[in-house]
Scaffold this motif. Structure first.
Motif, PDB file in Angstrom:
ATOM      1  N   ARG A  43     -10.480  11.374   5.369  1.00 48.26           N
ATOM      2  CA  ARG A  43     -10.825  11.370   6.793  1.00 48.26           C
ATOM      3  C   ARG A  43     -12.314  11.540   7.047  1.00 48.26           C
ATOM      4  O   ARG A  43     -12.768  11.427   8.175  1.00 48.26           O
ATOM      5  CB  ARG A  43     -10.139  12.559   7.494  1.00 48.26           C
ATOM      6  N   ASN A  44     -13.061  11.893   6.001  1.00 54.19           N
ATOM      7  CA  ASN A  44     -14.446  12.325   6.247  1.00 54.19           C
ATOM      8  C   ASN A  44     -15.394  11.147   6.492  1.00 54.19           C
ATOM      9  O   ASN A  44     -15.003   9.984   6.443  1.00 54.19           O
ATOM     10  CB  ASN A  44     -14.925  13.182   5.066  1.00 54.19           C
ATOM     11  N   SER A  48     -13.241  18.760  12.570  1.00 55.02           N
ATOM     12  CA  SER A  48     -14.345  17.845  12.785  1.00 55.02           C
ATOM     13  C   SER A  48     -13.721  16.511  13.189  1.00 55.02           C
ATOM     14  O   SER A  48     -12.644  16.163  12.714  1.00 55.02           O
ATOM     15  CB  SER A  48     -15.153  17.703  11.490  1.00 55.02           C
ATOM     16  N   GLN A  49     -14.399  15.786  14.082  1.00 57.66           N
ATOM     17  CA  GLN A  49     -13.806  14.555  14.611  1.00 57.66           C
ATOM     18  C   GLN A  49     -14.776  13.388  14.465  1.00 57.66           C
ATOM     19  O   GLN A  49     -15.999  13.585  14.457  1.00 57.66           O
ATOM     20  CB  GLN A  49     -13.447  14.747  16.092  1.00 57.66           C
ATOM     21  N   THR A 100     -12.218  20.949   8.161  1.00 57.62           N
ATOM     22  CA  THR A 100     -13.152  21.327   7.109  1.00 57.62           C
ATOM     23  C   THR A 100     -12.906  22.815   6.816  1.00 57.62           C
ATOM     24  O   THR A 100     -12.383  23.532   7.667  1.00 57.62           O
ATOM     25  CB  THR A 100     -14.608  21.143   7.560  1.00 57.62           C
ATOM     26  N   GLY A 101     -13.293  23.274   5.631  1.00 56.25           N
ATOM     27  CA  GLY A 101     -13.084  24.680   5.262  1.00 56.25           C
ATOM     28  C   GLY A 101     -14.419  25.390   5.111  1.00 56.25           C
ATOM     29  O   GLY A 101     -15.194  25.046   4.214  1.00 56.25           O
ATOM     30  N   TYR A 102     -14.678  26.344   5.998  1.00 56.02           N
ATOM     31  CA  TYR A 102     -15.938  27.102   5.944  1.00 56.02           C
ATOM     32  C   TYR A 102     -15.697  28.473   5.335  1.00 56.02           C
ATOM     33  O   TYR A 102     -14.658  29.096   5.555  1.00 56.02           O
ATOM     34  CB  TYR A 102     -16.518  27.282   7.355  1.00 56.02           C
ATOM     35  N   CYS A 154     -17.644  23.692   3.453  1.00 52.17           N
ATOM     36  CA  CYS A 154     -18.418  23.729   4.708  1.00 52.17           C
ATOM     37  C   CYS A 154     -18.824  22.336   5.204  1.00 52.17           C
ATOM     38  O   CYS A 154     -19.978  22.104   5.580  1.00 52.17           O
ATOM     39  CB  CYS A 154     -19.674  24.596   4.534  1.00 52.17           C
ATOM     40  N   GLY A 155     -17.904  21.396   5.153  1.00 52.52           N
ATOM     41  CA  GLY A 155     -18.165  20.064   5.700  1.00 52.52           C
ATOM     42  C   GLY A 155     -18.994  19.173   4.795  1.00 52.52           C
ATOM     43  O   GLY A 155     -19.418  18.099   5.222  1.00 52.52           O
ATOM     44  N   SER A 156     -19.207  19.584   3.534  1.00 50.75           N
ATOM     45  CA  SER A 156     -19.980  18.748   2.601  1.00 50.75           C
ATOM     46  C   SER A 156     -19.218  18.519   1.298  1.00 50.75           C
ATOM     47  O   SER A 156     -19.809  18.427   0.221  1.00 50.75           O
ATOM     48  CB  SER A 156     -21.333  19.404   2.293  1.00 50.75           C
TER      49      SER A 156
END
Ligand SMILES: Cc1cc2nc3c(=O)[nH]c(=O)nc-3n(C[C@H](O)[C@H](O)[C@H](O)COP(=O)(O)OP(=O)(O)OC[C@H]3O[C@@H](n4cnc5c(N)ncnc54)[C@H](O)[C@@H]3O)c2cc1C
Length: 436
Positions: free
Chosen positions: A73-74, A261-262, A347-349, A370-372
């Motif tokens: 999905r990213n 996140s969208q 996402t997992g922070y 963290c979104g990366s």
């Protein structure tokens, strides 16, 4: 404002048009395995592939179709960054650690690029770099300081782009210039995932899809992974659930904040428009707290534009409109353009905003990207496999030695998230002005 959304906008990822996660044939839950992995995203499957190629018998469980979490999905932007600027990182962890973290990001991205090439994975790898637009002059100066520090301490080349020059990178007036990094690449995330999954299955990994692990039952010599369709007894257990972490692992749940996140995808734009808006076809980010990330589709015909979901509504279309307006702020000439897809994922922070490679109560974890995670998840997926096999040299990572913090009030329910997002939205409005 003209109508922005089509009546039949799809709420599945644009990526799935050519690489939708597949339903695997229901396989029986095996009675035993050497290693059991919970979560079949990039991290879980890279760990599985590594272990299987070293002769381990591996079973991977996923509650959904394999890859249906964030890994298909990213945005496909392969940064390998942590959330802190290099300047802040030095203040936070000291120069030596900051250098080690930055270097590991470079190594992790190179690992991914080599992996894609060695495995022959067709995933539209684009060596196009990344432009970070500064949302005001102060941020431009901060990016400039970072560029100097990276050159000084790591001999790392990136280049500052003035407001006057930014049109050669991006057709916008929005930014006060920016910084261009040559080393960052883009991929088609769902094709990348498919490549990893296929290689893992070929290596002998058993993947059990649509089967949630309900309990990890710790026994003196092994673990019982309990699912609705039976249990598997495994010698070692890896948890790779990241933003989709649930109560099966209370310890991890108390350490991961799932943040949605969208992304939106525009309809096909003509070549001249694309050349004007994204002449270098590069990956893009900005410097707001609630930042946007965007890129052209791999065929260079659309804009794929992502960001945090707004906090003021639970309605997917309202959140989609937020993103649409953010995109119009960057590219005003797109006003009225149709959107074909909008989708989101978790996402997992972590609380310290670092990825983590941890072992707790003999369970192994690779998480907190963290979104990366396009870069970090395969990297730490491989590292966690090396840790399981006791290969200390290959398992070495700066993220293996950091404590994995939680907060005393936190039980895995991020009830505070809407407030935090509202707060950052307010801060952004005060610093950068109203968005729309
Ligand atoms: C919209 C969006 C855009 C993003 N853009 C970027 C980007 O451009 N660049 C970048 O680097 N990163 C990006 N990311 C982040 C990146 O996608 C993730 O960090 C990465 O995919 C995480 O991979 P993973 O394997 O750790 O987890 P995931 O791919 O999320 O997989 C976790 C899996 O665990 C499974 N699971 C959870 N609990 C259980 C259970 N009890 N039993 C069985 N299965 C379970 C879930 O079903 C899920 O499939 C983005 C994320 C999103 C959502």
């Amino acid at each position: 404002m003209k109508a922005a959304l089509t009546d039949n906008i799809k709420t599945t990822p644009y990526w799935w048009e050519v690489a939708e996660p597949e339903y695997l044939t229901a396989a029986p839950v095996p009675a035993t395995a050497d290693v059991g992995i919970v979560g079949a995203g990039y991290a879980g499957m890279t760990a599985a592939l590594t272990l299987a190629r070293e002769g381990r018998n591996v079973v991977v469980f996923d509650a959904m179709r394999p890859g249906e979490g964030a890994s298909s999905r990213n945005g496909g932007i392969c940064s390998g960054n942590v959330k802190y600027s290099f300047e802040t990182l030095i203040k936070k962890v000291g120069l030596d650690q900051a250098k080690a973290i930055f270097k590991e990001g470079i190594a992790a991205r190179q690992f991914l690029i080599n992996f894609i090439s060695n495995e022959g994975i067709e995933c539209d790898l684009r060596d196009v770099g990344r432009f970070d637009g500064a949302n005001n002059k102060r941020d431009y100066e901060a990016l400039g300081r970072e560029t100097v520090l990276l050159k000084k301490h790591l001999d790392f080349e990136s280049t500052m782009v003035s407001r006057q020059e930014q049109h050669t990178y991006l057709g916008t007036e929005l930014y006060s210039g920016g910084r261009f990094r040559f080393d960052i690449v883009g991929v088609h995330p769902a094709k990348l995932y498919k490549g990893i999954l296929t290689r893992a299955i070929e290596a002998g990994v058993t993947v059990i899809n649509r089967t949630e692990v309900k309990t990890i039952d710790r026994q003196p010599d092994n673990f019982h992974l309990i699912t609705p369709y039976g249990k598997t007894i495994v010698k070692k257990c890896i948890v790779a659930t990241n933003g989709y972490t649930n109560q099966v692992t209370d310890w991890l749940r108390r350490r991961i904040i799932s943040i949605p996140s969208q992304i939106i995808a525009t309809e096909t734009l003509d070549e001249r428009t694309m050349n004007r808006l994204m002449p270098k076809q590069c990956m893009v980010g900005d410097t707001r707290n609630l930042y946007n990330y965007y890129r052209p589709s791999p065929d260079g015909t659309r804009i794929i534009f992502g960001g945090r979901r707004g906090a003021d509504s639970n309605n997917d279309m309202t959140k989609c409109r937020h993103l649409y307006h953010n995109m119009i702020e960057v590219f005003p000439e797109l006003e009225g353009i149709r959107l074909t897809h909008t989708w989101w994922g978790y996402t997992g922070y972590s609380f310290d905003l670092f990825p983590h490679l941890s072992v707790h109560d003999n369970i192994y974890y690779a998480t907190g990207f963290c979104g990366s995670g396009v870069v970090w998840a395969p990297w730490l997926g491989r590292k966690v496999a090396m840790t399981v096999m006791g290969n200390d040299k290959e398992a070495k990572s700066v993220f293996a030695v950091r404590p994995f913090p939680t907060r005393s009030f936190y039980n895995g329910d991020p009830w505070f998230l809407p407030l935090v997002i509202k707060w950052y939205g307010l801060k952004d409005r005060l610093i950068y002005g109203r968005r729309y």
